[in-house]
Design a protein around this motif. Structure first.
Motif, PDB file in Angstrom:
ATOM      1  N   GLY A 117       0.812  -1.221   0.000  1.00  0.00           N
ATOM      2  CA  GLY A 117       0.000   0.000   0.000  1.00  0.00           C
ATOM      3  C   GLY A 117       0.837   1.259   0.000  1.00  0.00           C
ATOM      4  N   LEU A 120       2.377   1.604  -3.488  1.00  0.00           N
ATOM      5  CA  LEU A 120       1.337   2.008  -4.442  1.00  0.00           C
ATOM      6  C   LEU A 120       0.931   3.468  -4.234  1.00  0.00           C
ATOM      7  CD1 LEU A 120      -0.866  -1.216  -4.469  1.00  0.00           C
ATOM      8  CD2 LEU A 120       0.373  -0.247  -6.430  1.00  0.00           C
ATOM      9  N   ALA A 121       0.784   3.874  -2.994  1.00  0.00           N
ATOM     10  CA  ALA A 121       0.397   5.251  -2.713  1.00  0.00           C
ATOM     11  C   ALA A 121       1.437   6.233  -3.244  1.00  0.00           C
ATOM     12  CB  ALA A 121       0.204   5.446  -1.216  1.00  0.00           C
ATOM     13  N   ARG A 122       2.702   5.845  -3.181  1.00  0.00           N
ATOM     14  CA  ARG A 122       3.779   6.735  -3.617  1.00  0.00           C
ATOM     15  C   ARG A 122       3.981   6.706  -5.133  1.00  0.00           C
ATOM     16  NH1 ARG A 122       7.805   4.435  -1.066  1.00  0.00           N
ATOM     17  NH2 ARG A 122       8.883   3.614  -2.869  1.00  0.00           N
ATOM     18  N   ASP A 124       1.924   4.825  -7.737  1.00  0.00           N
ATOM     19  CA  ASP A 124       0.794   4.555  -8.637  1.00  0.00           C
ATOM     20  C   ASP A 124       0.054   5.858  -8.937  1.00  0.00           C
ATOM     21  OD1 ASP A 124      -1.192   3.362 -10.136  1.00  0.00           O
ATOM     22  OD2 ASP A 124      -2.272   2.576  -8.388  1.00  0.00           O
ATOM     23  N   SER A 125       0.564   6.594  -9.910  1.00  0.00           N
ATOM     24  CA  SER A 125       0.038   7.939 -10.171  1.00  0.00           C
ATOM     25  C   SER A 125      -1.409   7.937 -10.662  1.00  0.00           C
ATOM     26  CB  SER A 125       0.925   8.681 -11.169  1.00  0.00           C
ATOM     27  OG  SER A 125       1.013   7.966 -12.386  1.00  0.00           O
ATOM     28  N   ASN A 126      -1.852   6.898 -11.369  1.00  0.00           N
ATOM     29  CA  ASN A 126      -3.243   6.872 -11.851  1.00  0.00           C
ATOM     30  C   ASN A 126      -4.175   6.088 -10.931  1.00  0.00           C
ATOM     31  OD1 ASN A 126      -2.552   4.229 -12.385  1.00  0.00           O
ATOM     32  ND2 ASN A 126      -2.813   4.383 -14.623  1.00  0.00           N
ATOM     33  N   LYS A 127      -3.665   5.631  -9.795  1.00  0.00           N
ATOM     34  CA  LYS A 127      -4.443   4.962  -8.738  1.00  0.00           C
ATOM     35  C   LYS A 127      -5.245   3.749  -9.236  1.00  0.00           C
ATOM     36  CE  LYS A 127      -2.957   8.130  -6.011  1.00  0.00           C
ATOM     37  NZ  LYS A 127      -1.623   7.918  -5.530  1.00  0.00           N
ATOM     38  N   ASP A 128      -4.617   2.959 -10.146  1.00  0.00           N
ATOM     39  CA  ASP A 128      -5.298   1.748 -10.639  1.00  0.00           C
ATOM     40  C   ASP A 128      -4.824   0.493  -9.906  1.00  0.00           C
ATOM     41  OD1 ASP A 128      -2.755   1.401 -11.682  1.00  0.00           O
ATOM     42  OD2 ASP A 128      -3.421   1.053 -13.752  1.00  0.00           O
ATOM     43  N   GLN A 129      -4.088   0.674  -8.800  1.00  0.00           N
ATOM     44  CA  GLN A 129      -3.576  -0.420  -7.975  1.00  0.00           C
ATOM     45  C   GLN A 129      -2.552  -1.287  -8.710  1.00  0.00           C
ATOM     46  OE1 GLN A 129      -4.337  -0.807  -4.531  1.00  0.00           O
ATOM     47  NE2 GLN A 129      -4.942   1.278  -5.025  1.00  0.00           N
ATOM     48  N   GLU A 135       5.429   4.553 -14.490  1.00  0.00           N
ATOM     49  CA  GLU A 135       5.265   5.009 -13.101  1.00  0.00           C
ATOM     50  C   GLU A 135       6.484   4.630 -12.253  1.00  0.00           C
ATOM     51  OE1 GLU A 135       0.422   4.798 -12.473  1.00  0.00           O
ATOM     52  OE2 GLU A 135       1.584   2.926 -12.532  1.00  0.00           O
TER      53      GLU A 135
END
Length: 168
Positions: A117, A120-122, A124-129, A135
């Motif tokens: 998490g 991914l939070a740092r 994953d710029s498009n927040k698609d997991q 990226e």
């Protein structure tokens, strides 16, 4: 070591158990208030103990002798603590520490639980997991561009050295 430091150390040592009279379980005595009168009595007693020729003065030899006695007392206390620690680790009492005995006393800490998490939070710029190659490259490339002071697409030895934290 100053006379004052010797006196304070001696006063503290006189309140602490000696290695030969150490309690089975190490219990620190509660700190007690000290009056100036008690403090002066301890200083006077220490002076009298150090003044071995009873001339009312402490010579260089008397001070050095007192320092040597205190150093020997410290060594005795440290050795007693080390021996107690060794005996505690030597669970089969054979006078040797096996790897198993050592590891039982100093277990390897558990590895932290993986947490994608944070990554991914740092990243994953498009927040698609999910993290794409683009990226994954974005952060390091931004760092490269920031370090490339002359913007020539290369990190020179000087630019790389400037990026390293100063050694203390």
């Amino acid at each position: 070591m100053s006379i004052f430091a010797l006196t304070i150390a001696a006063f503290a040592a006189s309140a602490a158990p000696t290695a030969d009279k150490a309690p089975a379980a190490t219990v620190k005595p509660a700190v007690q208030p000290m009056t100036k009168s008690d403090f002066l009595s301890a200083i006077d007693a220490r002076f009298v103990a150090m003044d071995t020729n009873k001339d009312g003065q402490l010579s260089k030899l008397e001070i050095e002798a007192a320092e040597s006695r205190m150093a020997a007392q410290r060594v005795t206390v440290v050795n007693a603590r080390r021996e107690a620690a060794f005996k505690k680790l030597d669970t089969n009492h054979d006078g040797q520490l096996s790897l198993a005995e050592f590891n039982a006393a100093a277990p390897v800490p558990a590895a932290p639980k993986p947490d994608a998490g944070k990554v991914l939070a740092r990243m994953d710029s498009n927040k698609d997991q999910a993290i794409t190659l683009q990226e994954f490259r974005a952060g390091p490339l931004a760092d490269f561009d920031k370090l490339d002071a002359n913007k020539d697409g290369k990190l020179s030895v000087q630019e790389r050295a400037a990026a390293r934290p100063a050694k203390r």
